[in-house]
Design a protein around this motif. Structure first.
Motif, PDB file in Angstrom:
ATOM      1  N   UNK A 145      -2.291 -73.010  53.675  1.00  0.00           N
ATOM      2  CA  UNK A 145      -1.581 -72.268  54.727  1.00  0.00           C
ATOM      3  C   UNK A 145      -2.001 -72.763  56.111  1.00  0.00           C
ATOM      4  N   UNK A 146      -1.185 -72.485  57.101  1.00  0.00           N
ATOM      5  CA  UNK A 146      -1.495 -72.855  58.470  1.00  0.00           C
ATOM      6  C   UNK A 146      -2.854 -72.271  58.859  1.00  0.00           C
ATOM      7  N   UNK A 147      -3.758 -73.122  59.309  1.00  0.00           N
ATOM      8  CA  UNK A 147      -5.109 -72.694  59.654  1.00  0.00           C
ATOM      9  C   UNK A 147      -5.329 -72.576  61.164  1.00  0.00           C
ATOM     10  N   UNK A 148      -4.262 -72.644  61.942  1.00  0.00           N
ATOM     11  CA  UNK A 148      -4.382 -72.554  63.393  1.00  0.00           C
ATOM     12  C   UNK A 148      -5.054 -71.242  63.786  1.00  0.00           C
ATOM     13  N   UNK A 149      -6.010 -71.340  64.701  1.00  0.00           N
ATOM     14  CA  UNK A 149      -6.721 -70.162  65.169  1.00  0.00           C
ATOM     15  C   UNK A 149      -7.898 -69.759  64.302  1.00  0.00           C
ATOM     16  N   UNK A 150      -8.132 -70.488  63.233  1.00  0.00           N
ATOM     17  CA  UNK A 150      -9.230 -70.167  62.318  1.00  0.00           C
ATOM     18  C   UNK A 150     -10.387 -71.136  62.510  1.00  0.00           C
ATOM     19  N   UNK A 151     -11.603 -70.630  62.310  1.00  0.00           N
ATOM     20  CA  UNK A 151     -12.812 -71.438  62.432  1.00  0.00           C
ATOM     21  C   UNK A 151     -13.498 -71.533  61.084  1.00  0.00           C
ATOM     22  N   UNK A 152     -13.898 -72.750  60.719  1.00  0.00           N
ATOM     23  CA  UNK A 152     -14.537 -73.006  59.426  1.00  0.00           C
ATOM     24  C   UNK A 152     -15.804 -73.822  59.655  1.00  0.00           C
ATOM     25  N   UNK A 153     -16.886 -73.439  58.996  1.00  0.00           N
ATOM     26  CA  UNK A 153     -18.099 -74.251  58.949  1.00  0.00           C
ATOM     27  C   UNK A 153     -18.162 -74.938  57.592  1.00  0.00           C
ATOM     28  N   UNK A 154     -18.373 -76.235  57.580  1.00  0.00           N
ATOM     29  CA  UNK A 154     -18.542 -76.998  56.340  1.00  0.00           C
ATOM     30  C   UNK A 154     -19.901 -77.673  56.378  1.00  0.00           C
ATOM     31  N   UNK A 155     -20.773 -77.336  55.447  1.00  0.00           N
ATOM     32  CA  UNK A 155     -22.085 -77.978  55.404  1.00  0.00           C
ATOM     33  C   UNK A 155     -21.980 -79.316  54.664  1.00  0.00           C
ATOM     34  N   UNK A 156     -22.834 -80.260  55.049  1.00  0.00           N
ATOM     35  CA  UNK A 156     -22.804 -81.578  54.418  1.00  0.00           C
ATOM     36  C   UNK A 156     -21.472 -82.277  54.639  1.00  0.00           C
ATOM     37  N   UNK A 157     -20.981 -82.219  55.894  1.00  0.00           N
ATOM     38  CA  UNK A 157     -19.611 -82.647  56.171  1.00  0.00           C
ATOM     39  C   UNK A 157     -19.487 -84.096  56.608  1.00  0.00           C
TER      40      UNK A 157
END
Length: 290
Positions: free
Chosen positions: A11-23
């Motif tokens: 889905x559209x992820x605009x406006x969302x914040x994501x942390x990815x470890x080991x990126x």
């Protein structure tokens, strides 16, 4: 027959914040790239910010690099203390696999300390900011893992790199299970999900300390494994699809080795509610974080 789930279904992820470890490589980089392409602001949490910066420059979209060493609780605390604002999704992706016996900065067995305790601490410290879900990456090799509560750090047993890895991946699933139970009990709408990549070709498999093992894994990566892009699909599915809390995603193909993502089963040990509670208590005691 339904159409297999792909990145086109994110889905559209605009406006969302994501942390990815080991990126900065492998599954984490593929996950970050797909989420940024869907419009998310992606914070790439990496141990080596120089390599992380190079990886970030290969991504089109809103990405940021921040330092995080999961093998050092001081680094985990520093990362969490510097977080401001909301966080839609935390992807606990980073990990090490079948490495020679070693210790984290805090004295934990290296694989258990990095793969489980580091993410346990990070999640608990960031949880007040999380609004949607926590995704933790496990492995099909959790089925061979065993949790020994009175020797989690392999101080009283002969060390097994394979056994320690399997135990850390089993711990990831038990953590997911107990986190969801606690979230539900608290009336939270935040979800705890898990995923595994099947057999995906990454640099994870090249640090065993054994030239023979490394060669075998290199050949497997070349001739058997799916790409890291395909391996990231279960994580992306667990992070963005409308799934119930406690879900576990993996490839749909033969023995869950490759293929489109779907919901998959887990071992009996990974479904043990009492073991999950006991591991949580032990993890709180070891990290000093609840």
């Amino acid at each position: 027959m339904s159409t297999p789930w792909t990145t086109a279904d994110i889905p559209d992820q605009a406006g969302r914040t994501v942390v990815v470890t080991g990126a900065n490589s492998g599954l984490g980089l593929a996950t970050s790239r797909a989420l940024a392409a869907a419009g998310a602001r992606v914070v790439m949490a990496v141990r080596d910010t120089e390599r992380g910066g190079a990886a970030a420059r290969s991504i089109t979209g809103d990405v940021e690099v921040r330092r995080l060493d999961l093998a050092d609780l001081a680094s985990v605390r520093e990362f969490a203390a510097g977080w401001e604002g909301g966080l839609d999704v935390l992807v606990n992706n980073a990990g090490i696999m079948m490495v020679p016996q070693g210790r984290t900065a805090d004295g934990f067995e290296l694989q258990f300390g990095t793969n489980h305790l580091g993410h346990f601490a990070l999640t608990n410290l960031l949880l007040p900011h999380v609004t949607d879900r926590v995704v933790t990456v496990s492995s099909g090799l959790h089925r061979g893992g065993r949790i020994v509560l009175d020797d989690l750090n392999w101080e009283n047993r002969p060390y097994s790199d394979t056994g320690a890895y399997g135990a850390s991946k089993l711990a990831n699933l038990l953590f997911t299970l107990e986190l969801q139970r606690r979230l539900t009990a608290a009336g939270s709408t935040v979800r705890s999900t898990a995923a595994h990549p099947g057999y995906a070709a990454t640099n994870l498999q090249s640090h065993t300390g054994s030239r023979l093992k490394d060669l075998g894994m290199k050949l497997g990566n070349r001739f058997i494994a799916q790409s890291d892009t395909d391996g990231a699909l279960p994580t992306l599915f667990a992070a963005t699809a409308d799934l119930p809390g406690g879900s576990y995603a993996g490839p749909s193909g033969f023995q869950e080795g490759r293929g489109a993502p779907t919901l998959v089963g887990r071992s009996q040990s990974a479904s043990d509610v009492d073991l999950a509670k006991a591991l949580w208590t032990a993890s709180e005691q070891l990290t000093g974080i609840s």
